[in-house]
Design an enzyme around this catalytic site. Structure first.
Site: not given
Ligand SMILES: *[C@@H]1O[C@H](CO)[C@@H](O)[C@H](O)[C@H]1NC(C)=O
Ligand SMILES: *[C@@H]1O[C@H](CO)[C@@H](O)[C@H](O)[C@H]1NC(C)=O
Ligand SMILES: *[C@@H]1O[C@H](CO)[C@@H](O)[C@H](O)[C@H]1NC(C)=O
Ligand SMILES: [Ca+2]
Ligand SMILES: [Ca+2]
Length: 641
Positions: A183, A224, A399
């Site tokens: 990520d 994230h 996600s």
């Protein structure tokens, strides 16, 4: 289309704006079809030590970033004098490299776009007060983690959760299992993550160093990966944030998203990083979810995945978990070659009352589902760790769903460290539950396949059940060897009529009598070539000999391609899992369009993957109503035929 038309468009633009220097090029050609990075794949004529490759790179003004997939003959060179992306190939640089007597070929890498799934603008929150003492984990955010324990809080449906407490109660918490978060980095100094951080297995491929710390931006755009990491392995009972699904497992950070353009080499090296230290790779990103992209792993990345499943984990195979996509009903995740791959486990999401999320895509390659945000209250997203020691309750998107699955698989691997990548998929099929998942729009129903396994086009085989998976993992016996049968193909030009369907069929004995005979299916692929005046209006349905109909391509109303069509695109379905493949398969090709369209079907090859011997024969049936019992019974009847 205005640039602010969808959250994903905004996301792409914002992301690029944080790279101002390159933003303008990108906005001019958002498909990035003809962008070239400053990375080169260099193939040598013989094997070289990295030090030798360094010298060659230096000689030509390049930096050697290291071997590709631990090869001795393929290296990743970067030329810092070139911009990170430009619209023309640099012939002179390629020539210069090729002129070297040691170099066989040098390929300048295209730059393309990969986006995070489910990024929402940040809301920084303060730690909430500890609500009340619990026999559950005492962590202050645990009561908000409805996806771990749904008591009906925030308008959710009680017991609609991952059933993790049932796994923890079996003494399984993820010990000695590592999940890599591929990520935008991981805040490995976060107090809820730092003791579970596996530094040895981590790397930063965006800046080529061992420290995958997120790059700071004012809007915390790079939060994230940290959020995903906490879902897997945030620590228990430490008074900080909540707990991970596998709170004693380790996470590795692989920073690879935070750069202006993705290249094949960065993806490949990320997905092939430390395959014996990393058990599970979790990816919550992919090609743009704009409903008109057809894209997937390129050459080196594909090789990395194949190597991972065949050789990783000392031969048992790495587990690649993939977020199925956030393109909503306008997109179809079978057009995303990562999600549609047999070697990834593609995970969709449901919200806390059992509906699909509005951004969920659907496709026949989805294996199962976990959870994303709450139904009504925007603050009932997935509660997890956030950047700089903070916590959040608003992580969402598919996600958020994929790392939950990675956590559940970490539990299964601790319960039985002999499980192969295929065992994990079989366990997923057998233990996922319909629970109360339903399609908010009533389009996709739960259907029984030919051996009694219930599936849904949105949710695959249902929501993961950690307790059930761990219990079955403990008794599991590795499934029999897998074979790949090329079952047949139809290669003829057939006009697709505007109103009617083209029906094609392949009758196969599934390689009976050959060394590749398949009698019990795992994945099925239909590799298809066609073109049309509007690609997004083409729909494809594959029906198995046992009568299971998979929608392998749904309408994508934004996809107005009239040039490329599909060229040997591998559409995949999991819905025929466990079925017997002999007999007649049919493919229906049709338009679903308001305006007249035309096109040509060109080719269909049918690939069957599965075992010759029945799986599960050595497993005891403890619950006669379980899916295991149902499939085993079906297979027993079959094997007597
Ligand atoms: C932990 O996992 C590694 C492989 O990832 C294995 O070699 C080692 O034996 C395991 N240790 C324990 C205590 O299970
Ligand atoms: C990658 O490229 C090589 C050389 O061009 C080719 O032989 C190989 O089949 C390709 N592999 C994949 C997975 O596309
Ligand atoms: C599709 O392919 C056929 C045959 O190769 C060609 O004649 C046609 O122009 C192509 N394009 C469309 C949109 O049908
Ligand atoms: Ca905690
Ligand atoms: Ca997509």
């Amino acid at each position: 289309m205005p640039l602010s038309a969808s959250p994903r468009t905004r996301l792409t633009v914002r992301w690029l704006l944080s790279w101002l220097a390159i933003a303008l090029i990108a906005l001019g050609s958002p498909s990035s079809a003809d962008l070239f990075s400053n990375s080169f794949l260099v193939r040598f004529k013989r094997d070289l030590e990295p030090s030798e490759a360094h010298l060659v790179a230096e000689r030509h003004g390049f930096v050697n970033m290291g071997p590709v997939l631990r090869s001795k003959s393929e290296y990743h060179f970067v030329n810092r004098a070139l911009p990170p992306a430009r619209s023309k190939r640099s012939i002179t640089h390629t020539r210069k490299l090729k002129s070297d007597p040691l170099i066989h070929t040098a390929i300048q890498q295209p730059g393309f776009i990969r986006v995070k799934r489910g990024y929402k603008p940040l809301k920084v929150e303060n730690l909430v007060k500890n609500i009340q003492p619990h026999q559950d984990p005492s962590d202050p955010y645990f009561p908000y983690q409805w996806y771990l324990k749904n008591t009906g809080q925030n308008g959710g449906k009680a017991k609609l959760d991952l059933n993790v407490e049932a796994a923890w109660a079996q003494g399984i918490t993820g010990k000695n299992i590592t999940t890599a978060i591929m990520d935008d980095g991981v805040d490995y100094m976060h107090p809820d993550l730092k003791y579970n951080y596996n530094a040895e297995a981590s790397f930063d491929f965006s800046s080529n160093d061992p420290f995958p710390y997120p790059r700071y931006t004012d809007d915390w755009f790079n939060s994230h990966g940290t959020r995903c990491a906490g879902e897997v392995a945030a620590a228990r009972d430490n008074g900080i944030c909540g707990v991970g699904v596998a709170y004693d497992s380790k996470i590795a950070g692989i920073r690879m998203l935070d750069q202006p353009y993705m290249t094949d080499l960065i993806e490949a090296n990320s997905m092939g990083h430390e395959p014996n230290l990393i058990d599970i790779y979790s990816a919550s990103w992919g090609p743009t979810d704009d409903g008109k992209t057809v894209d997937g792993p390129r050459n080196a990345t594909m090789r990395a995945i194949v190597k991972g499943v065949n050789e990783g984990r000392n031969g048992l195979g790495n587990i690649y978990v993939w977020a199925s996509g956030d393109g909503g009903e306008d997109d179809d995740c079978n057009c995303d070659g990562y999600a549609a791959s047999m070697w990834t486990v593609s995970i969709n999401s449901a919200i806390n009352d059992g509906q699909n999320a509005h951004y969920d895509e659907s496709c026949s390659s989805t294996l199962a589902s976990t959870f994303s945000n709450g139904a009504k209250d925007p603050n009932t997203g997935v509660a997890t760790t956030d950047l700089y020691g903070k916590c959040t309750t608003t992580h969402s998107g598919t996600s958020a769903a994929a790392p939950e699955a990675a956590g559940v698989f970490a539990l299964a691997l601790e319960a039985n460290n002999k499980l192969t990548w295929r065992d994990i998929q079989h366990l997923t099929v057998l233990t996922s539950k319909r629970n109360s998942l339903f399609d908010a729009k009533g389009r996709f129903h739960w259907t029984m396949n030919g051996v009694g396994l219930e599936f849904n086009h949105l949710f695959g085989f249902g929501v993961l059940d950690a307790g059930a998976m761990v219990a079955l993992a403990k008794q599991w016996k590795t499934v029999p060897p897998r074979y790949h049968c090329e079952a047949g193909s139809v290669s003829e030009l057939r006009q697709i009529p505007s109103k009617d369907s083209v029906m094609l069929s392949i009758t196969t004995n599934a390689c009976k009598g050959d060394s590749t005979e398949v009698r019990y299916l795992e994945h099925v692929q239909a590799v298809i070539t066609l073109n049309s005046t509007r690609r997004g209006d083409v729909e494809l349905f594959l029906t198995s000999p046992m009568g299971t109909r998979s929608m392998i391509l749904s309408r994508r109303q934004n996809d107005d391609d009239s040039r490329d069509g599909f060229s040997k695109w591998p559409f995949m379905t999991t819905h025929t899992w466990g079925e017997y493949p002999q007999g007649t398969w049919t493919l229906e090709v049709k338009f679903n369009s308001e305006t007249p369209q035309s096109g040509f079907f060109k080719e269909w090859s049918l690939m069957l993957h599965g075992t010759k011997d029945p799986p599960y024969t050595e497993l005891p049936v403890l619950d006669p109503h379980s899916k295991l019992a149902i499939v085993k019974k079906a297979h027993e009847v079959r094997s007597k035929m």
